[in-house]
Design a protein around this motif. Sequence first.
Motif, PDB file in Angstrom:
ATOM      1  N   LYS A 150       0.847  -1.189   0.000  1.00 56.54           N
ATOM      2  CA  LYS A 150       0.000   0.000   0.000  1.00 56.54           C
ATOM      3  C   LYS A 150       0.885   1.243   0.000  1.00 56.54           C
ATOM      4  O   LYS A 150       1.944   1.245   0.602  1.00 56.54           O
ATOM      5  CB  LYS A 150      -0.899   0.025   1.237  1.00 56.54           C
ATOM      6  CG  LYS A 150      -2.004  -0.979   1.201  1.00 56.54           C
ATOM      7  CD  LYS A 150      -2.865  -0.849   2.435  1.00 56.54           C
ATOM      8  CE  LYS A 150      -4.011  -1.852   2.375  1.00 56.54           C
ATOM      9  NZ  LYS A 150      -4.797  -1.829   3.629  1.00 56.54           N
ATOM     10  N   ARG A 151       0.408   2.270  -0.685  1.00 57.21           N
ATOM     11  CA  ARG A 151       1.133   3.541  -0.655  1.00 57.21           C
ATOM     12  C   ARG A 151       0.923   4.178   0.708  1.00 57.21           C
ATOM     13  O   ARG A 151      -0.162   4.150   1.256  1.00 57.21           O
ATOM     14  CB  ARG A 151       0.623   4.464  -1.742  1.00 57.21           C
ATOM     15  CG  ARG A 151       0.976   3.953  -3.112  1.00 57.21           C
ATOM     16  CD  ARG A 151       0.559   4.937  -4.167  1.00 57.21           C
ATOM     17  NE  ARG A 151       0.950   4.423  -5.464  1.00 57.21           N
ATOM     18  CZ  ARG A 151       0.372   4.756  -6.593  1.00 57.21           C
ATOM     19  NH1 ARG A 151      -0.631   5.621  -6.578  1.00 57.21           N
ATOM     20  NH2 ARG A 151       0.778   4.244  -7.721  1.00 57.21           N
ATOM     21  N   ARG A 152       1.950   4.736   1.216  1.00 59.40           N
ATOM     22  CA  ARG A 152       1.863   5.367   2.543  1.00 59.40           C
ATOM     23  C   ARG A 152       1.511   6.830   2.428  1.00 59.40           C
ATOM     24  O   ARG A 152       1.798   7.510   1.573  1.00 59.40           O
ATOM     25  CB  ARG A 152       3.172   5.186   3.300  1.00 59.40           C
ATOM     26  CG  ARG A 152       3.493   3.725   3.475  1.00 59.40           C
ATOM     27  CD  ARG A 152       4.663   3.520   4.416  1.00 59.40           C
ATOM     28  NE  ARG A 152       5.326   2.255   4.277  1.00 59.40           N
ATOM     29  CZ  ARG A 152       4.795   1.079   4.502  1.00 59.40           C
ATOM     30  NH1 ARG A 152       3.560   0.968   4.852  1.00 59.40           N
ATOM     31  NH2 ARG A 152       5.502  -0.026   4.366  1.00 59.40           N
TER      32      ARG A 152
END
Length: 163
Positions: A161-163
């Motif tokens: 997941k992109r942070r």
Amino acid sequence: MTQLNKVSKTVARLEKAPKFMRTWVLSTAFGTMIPYAGRSKVRVEKLTHSQSVITIKNKRSVQNHIGSIHATAIAIAAESATGYLVAMNVPDSSVPVIKTLKVDYEKRCKGNITAEAHLTDAQREQIKTQEKGEVTVPVTIIDGENKQPVQCEMIWAWTPKRR
């Protein structure tokens, strides 16, 4: 031991509903999370870490011009069966994404359809231990005459997941 993520924990909670309500409860929950599946009347009959069974009834809302289940509804059943299954296994730190949707319509479907997908232990281990990757998930489509008029295979990827 099976690693639990948010999806599998939610399914485990919903499975505690009385048996006569489980399909409705699971289907409603997934139909809320994935609105197109809800509009397509996707029914979650069974969902474990290694198997999923999805049905769509041949009703007017999902029919084509010849009275059978529309090709798009068949594809959403196949995608849902494989996608829900991958989602049961992917760690919460990653997101599953459909990469390839291969659907070969060989004959007209008659009646309701059932889409059934399986993951092997090796595939589940790969999803659990690799930060990103992809997995090919075959899905069987069976119609109301117990025939397989459509052949499907989905490739699912997962990435952090992109942070």
